[in-house]
Design an enzyme around this catalytic site. Structure first.
Site, PDB file in Angstrom:
ATOM      1  N   ASP A  48       0.881  -1.167   0.000  1.00 20.54           N
ATOM      2  CA  ASP A  48       0.000   0.000   0.000  1.00 20.54           C
ATOM      3  C   ASP A  48       0.924   1.223   0.000  1.00 20.54           C
ATOM      4  O   ASP A  48       2.060   1.139   0.475  1.00 20.54           O
ATOM      5  CB  ASP A  48      -0.874  -0.029   1.256  1.00 20.54           C
ATOM      6  CG  ASP A  48      -1.686   1.249   1.419  1.00 20.54           C
ATOM      7  OD1 ASP A  48      -2.336   1.652   0.449  1.00 20.54           O
ATOM      8  OD2 ASP A  48      -1.631   1.838   2.515  1.00 20.54           O
ATOM      9  N   LYS A  49       0.470   2.350  -0.535  1.00 17.46           N
ATOM     10  CA  LYS A  49       1.348   3.528  -0.592  1.00 17.46           C
ATOM     11  C   LYS A  49       1.299   4.331   0.702  1.00 17.46           C
ATOM     12  O   LYS A  49       2.279   4.384   1.449  1.00 17.46           O
ATOM     13  CB  LYS A  49       0.981   4.440  -1.773  1.00 17.46           C
ATOM     14  CG  LYS A  49       1.902   5.687  -1.851  1.00 17.46           C
ATOM     15  CD  LYS A  49       1.481   6.643  -2.950  1.00 17.46           C
ATOM     16  CE  LYS A  49       0.280   7.477  -2.556  1.00 17.46           C
ATOM     17  NZ  LYS A  49       0.593   8.503  -1.523  1.00 17.46           N
ATOM     18  N   THR A  50       0.152   4.949   0.953  1.00 23.44           N
ATOM     19  CA  THR A  50       0.050   5.905   2.059  1.00 23.44           C
ATOM     20  C   THR A  50       0.180   5.228   3.417  1.00 23.44           C
ATOM     21  O   THR A  50      -0.588   4.330   3.746  1.00 23.44           O
ATOM     22  CB  THR A  50      -1.293   6.661   1.984  1.00 23.44           C
ATOM     23  OG1 THR A  50      -1.438   7.199   0.675  1.00 23.44           O
ATOM     24  CG2 THR A  50      -1.331   7.779   3.005  1.00 23.44           C
ATOM     25  N   THR A 100      -2.489   1.726  -4.742  1.00 21.84           N
ATOM     26  CA  THR A 100      -2.882   2.968  -4.071  1.00 21.84           C
ATOM     27  C   THR A 100      -4.177   3.535  -4.646  1.00 21.84           C
ATOM     28  O   THR A 100      -4.491   3.338  -5.818  1.00 21.84           O
ATOM     29  CB  THR A 100      -1.761   4.032  -4.181  1.00 21.84           C
ATOM     30  OG1 THR A 100      -2.187   5.225  -3.544  1.00 21.84           O
ATOM     31  CG2 THR A 100      -1.422   4.337  -5.638  1.00 21.84           C
ATOM     32  N   ASP A 111      -1.654  -0.967   5.900  1.00 23.00           N
ATOM     33  CA  ASP A 111      -1.874  -0.502   7.269  1.00 23.00           C
ATOM     34  C   ASP A 111      -2.971  -1.274   7.987  1.00 23.00           C
ATOM     35  O   ASP A 111      -3.259  -1.025   9.142  1.00 23.00           O
ATOM     36  CB  ASP A 111      -2.162   0.996   7.299  1.00 23.00           C
ATOM     37  CG  ASP A 111      -3.425   1.367   6.527  1.00 23.00           C
ATOM     38  OD1 ASP A 111      -4.224   0.457   6.219  1.00 23.00           O
ATOM     39  OD2 ASP A 111      -3.606   2.549   6.215  1.00 23.00           O
ATOM     40  N   ASP A 133      -6.954  -1.848   3.875  1.00 17.39           N
ATOM     41  CA  ASP A 133      -6.326  -2.955   3.159  1.00 17.39           C
ATOM     42  C   ASP A 133      -6.763  -4.327   3.667  1.00 17.39           C
ATOM     43  O   ASP A 133      -6.271  -5.348   3.182  1.00 17.39           O
ATOM     44  CB  ASP A 133      -4.797  -2.848   3.291  1.00 17.39           C
ATOM     45  CG  ASP A 133      -4.282  -1.511   2.810  1.00 17.39           C
ATOM     46  OD1 ASP A 133      -4.640  -1.112   1.692  1.00 17.39           O
ATOM     47  OD2 ASP A 133      -3.544  -0.850   3.555  1.00 17.39           O
TER      48      ASP A 133
END
Length: 693
Positions: free
Chosen positions: A378-380, A538, A585, A589
């Site tokens: 995941d990005k953020t 993302t 996180d 997800d």
């Protein structure tokens, strides 16, 4: 688990982790008593060993075979054989009880194994010797019976101590919490209360050097907090108002006021202990392999014992000799080491990984990690910090350096709560004093700094005031791009660009974006070095996703993916049989974490208890994904080594026990067989303890 202790105490079965809701409270209670249960077993084996050993001394003194070996021909006294029977019966029924109980339990559950073999060996020796005492012609095996039981009890005692030792690191976590806390009441009074009196919403005072009593949020003060015992992070972490603190961590030199957020079973520390215990007690595929091996070894041992006896009888040896060989074969083939091979590695690996901030929730997921072929991040909040930070600073004024420009901007923005403003302020340590601060609604802010009028504004403000970006011929960035092109490029990467005006003249620009974690680039490089593909998933826009992917050197990325569609992307990657790990996180997800072959939740502090993840990375460090893969490989290697040793030694041991070297004068007694078998157990124990993260 085919472990001796659990067969002896069969009513304490922790294997079934698939519980109904109504069973969960009972399970929590049993987990609470887990340590006491193991301590009781250790004490029991220890007591049985010492008592049996003391009784063994007169058994050895009275045994005809030992007396003959020592050159003493006459019997000790009239009726000594009956006294020998009484002593040996005591050892058989008291010292041998765990094995006889284990035999009953294994046959009841239709899973004959190690206990069956030991019980058969001592039963055959005892019953045959007793028959000889009361009239049957033959030899007594009481001294072998006694020494065999002593060695088996000693082996079990040592093994249970080993398992206890491997688990102690986890039990130490519970001791991290202080006994009391300084509670601040509404009237301002401070009173020391026990932890069970603290509830969510209470305010606590934490003095310098004290342990943090509960998970919470700082509402006053700042300090450096040592979280090493909780998260494995060696450096003290700087904490200020709004930051979370973890119960059990140690406060530095500052005084803090903390609002309690979580207590008791909801706290980070309780979740860590619970997760690690669950992982230790959960079945693994390798453990199932060990159990199957133990069953086959039981069959081989029984068959080998019977065949050995028949062959020696056919050759013409007496029944005593044939029986001795059969007993020795059954003793030496006991899957004693096998019962310990996997559980010990499980115990050691879970304790070690917890110390390093890798919390294993699912053993099967952890074991699959060694075969990961692709990691989807995941990005953020995973690859990035999830907060704005300065990425680029451009100056259009030759008299104003980058450091001074950003300091002027931060001095203005320190009065704003906007995420962009906070990102600029975080980039420097100290600001100038500001006078006449004014907010420009929707466009920025201004104020007087060091006698100069400073404005920090959006591109919209420049358009509104018709302020032009400097001459396109003005070169920046080592001559690669001019100012206007550079700003367009930054905007094209999805970055937010703000401009700084000094006395109404455009002095420079500051670009901000969700900051990429420093560890992310190295993590991606290391995973590639292991032959693992790296990808990103993302919900952010294409421009931002491409910029992050390019910066990190990812193999692929998927942008503008809604949480509900993340599962489809994971399935798409898995389509050709690729073994996929999803790292996120654990909130949006969750479905993707569940779909992936290995679900890895990244989340520091109180967010670690993610139900859908197989593994939780406490430190929010993407590099721990690399550690996970390497540790999974090392753990599996240890398991296989232990399986090979605990079963492979029988290739040599069984023929020796059967008497294949008899013509050379080499024979193994049941007691020597027990020593060799216990030696394999010690080697398996040492090998497990050599596991490194």
């Amino acid at each position: 688990m085919n472990s001796h202790g659990h067969e002896y105490h069969s009513h304490h079965n922790h294997e079934n982790t698939d519980m109904s809701q109504s069973d969960k409270m009972h399970n929590e209670h049993s987990q609470h008593n887990h340590h006491d249960h193991h301590a009781h077993m250790v004490a029991d084996f220890k007591k049985r060993f010492w008592i049996s050993l003391i009784i063994t001394i007169p058994v050895l003194v009275l045994s005809p075979m030992i007396r003959k070996f020592l050159g003493i021909q006459q019997t000790a006294f009239n009726g000594s054989i009956y006294f020998l029977f009484v002593l040996s019966s005591g050892i058989f029924f008291y010292g041998g009880y765990p094995f006889l109980k284990g035999l009953f339990d294994e046959l009841k559950s239709k899973s004959p194994g190690m206990m069956t073999l030991i019980a058969l060996a001592i039963s055959v020796a005892y019953l045959y010797s007793s028959a000889v005492v009361f009239g049957l012609t033959g030899r007594l095996f009481y001294w072998e019976l006694a020494t065999l039981i002593d060695i088996m009890l000693l082996g079990h005692w040592i093994e249970m101590e080993s398992i206890m030792g491997a688990s102690k690191a986890l039990e130490e976590l519970a001791k991290l919490m202080p006994k009391s806390a300084h509670k601040i009441f509404n009237d301002g009074n401070i009173e020391d209360v026990t932890l069970d009196k603290i509830k969510s919403g209470d305010t606590l005072l934490i003095k310098p050097g004290e342990k943090v009593p509960a998970d919470g949020e700082i509402i006053e003060g700042q300090s450096e907090i040592n979280e090493s015992m909780v998260t494995g992070e060696s450096k003290p972490v700087s904490k200020k108002i709004g930051d979370e603190v973890i119960g059990g961590s140690i406060n530095g030199e500052g005084s803090l006021k903390v609002e309690v957020k979580k207590t008791g079973n909801e706290s980070f520390l309780s979740q860590v202990i619970s997760m690690v215990k669950t992982a230790q007690e959960s079945k693994s595929k390798t453990q199932n392999l060990a159990n199957k091996a133990a069953l086959w070894l039981t069959i081989i041992a029984l068959a080998s014992g019977i065949i050995t006896m028949i062959v020696w009888l056919i050759i013409g040896k007496d029944f005593n000799f044939a029986l001795t060989r059969a007993v020795t074969v059954m003793v030496i083939t006991c899957p004693h080491a096998l019962g310990l091979a996997i559980p010990l590695v499980v115990a050691v690996s879970t304790a070690l990984s917890a110390k390093k901030g890798l919390l294993i929730k699912n053993r099967n997921g952890f074991e699959r990690a060694r075969n990961i072929q692709a990691v989807v991040f995941d990005k953020t909040g995973t690859l990035t910090k999830g907060e704005f930070g300065v990425t680029d600073v451009l100056t259009f004024d030759h008299e104003l350096g980058k450091d001074e420009l950003i300091k002027y901007a931060a001095s203005i923005e320190v009065n704003s709560e906007h995420p962009i403003a906070r990102g600029i302020v975080k980039s420097i340590d100290k600001t100038f004093n500001v006078e006449n601060f004014i907010s420009i609604p929707g466009k920025g802010a201004e104020g007087n700094v060091n006698g100069k009028n400073i404005k920090v504004v959006s591109p919209g403000y420049l358009e509104e005031k018709d302020i032009k970006i400097p001459d396109p011929e003005m070169e920046v960035d080592k001559g690669k791009l001019n100012a206007k092109e550079k700003i367009e490029k930054l905007s094209g990467e999805g970055k937010t660009v703000v401009f700084v005006l000094v006395n109404e003249r455009l002095a420079g620009a500051i670009a901000l974006a969700d900051i990429i974690r420093e560890e992310s680039k190295e993590a991606v490089a290391k995973l590639k070095g292991l032959g693992v593909k790296t990808m990103m998933l993302t919900g952010d826009n294409e421009k931002v996703a491409k910029w992050v992917a390019d910066e990190l050197g990812l193999d692929d990325y998927f942008a503008q993916v809604l949480p509900g569609n993340k599962v489809d992307k994971i399935k798409e990657i898995q389509k050709d049989g690729t073994i996929v790990a999803m790292t996120g996180d654990g909130v949006n997800d969750a479905p993707a974490l569940a779909q992936a072959d290995v679900g890895i939740a990244i989340g520091a502090g109180t967010d670690v208890a993610v139900e859908t993840a197989d593994i939780v990375l406490v430190k929010s460090n993407p590099q721990d994904v690399v550690s996970l893969v390497n540790f999974s490989k090392a753990t599996y290697k240890k398991m296989i080594q232990n399986l090979i040793w605990s079963t492979g030694y029988n290739v040599i041991a069984i023929p020796l026990a059967a008497g294949i070297l008899y013509s050379f004068g080499i024979l193994l007694s049941p007691a020597v067989g027990a020593v060799l078998m216990s030696l394999s157990t010690v080697i398996v124990s040492i090998n497990a303890r050599l596991l490194k993260v």
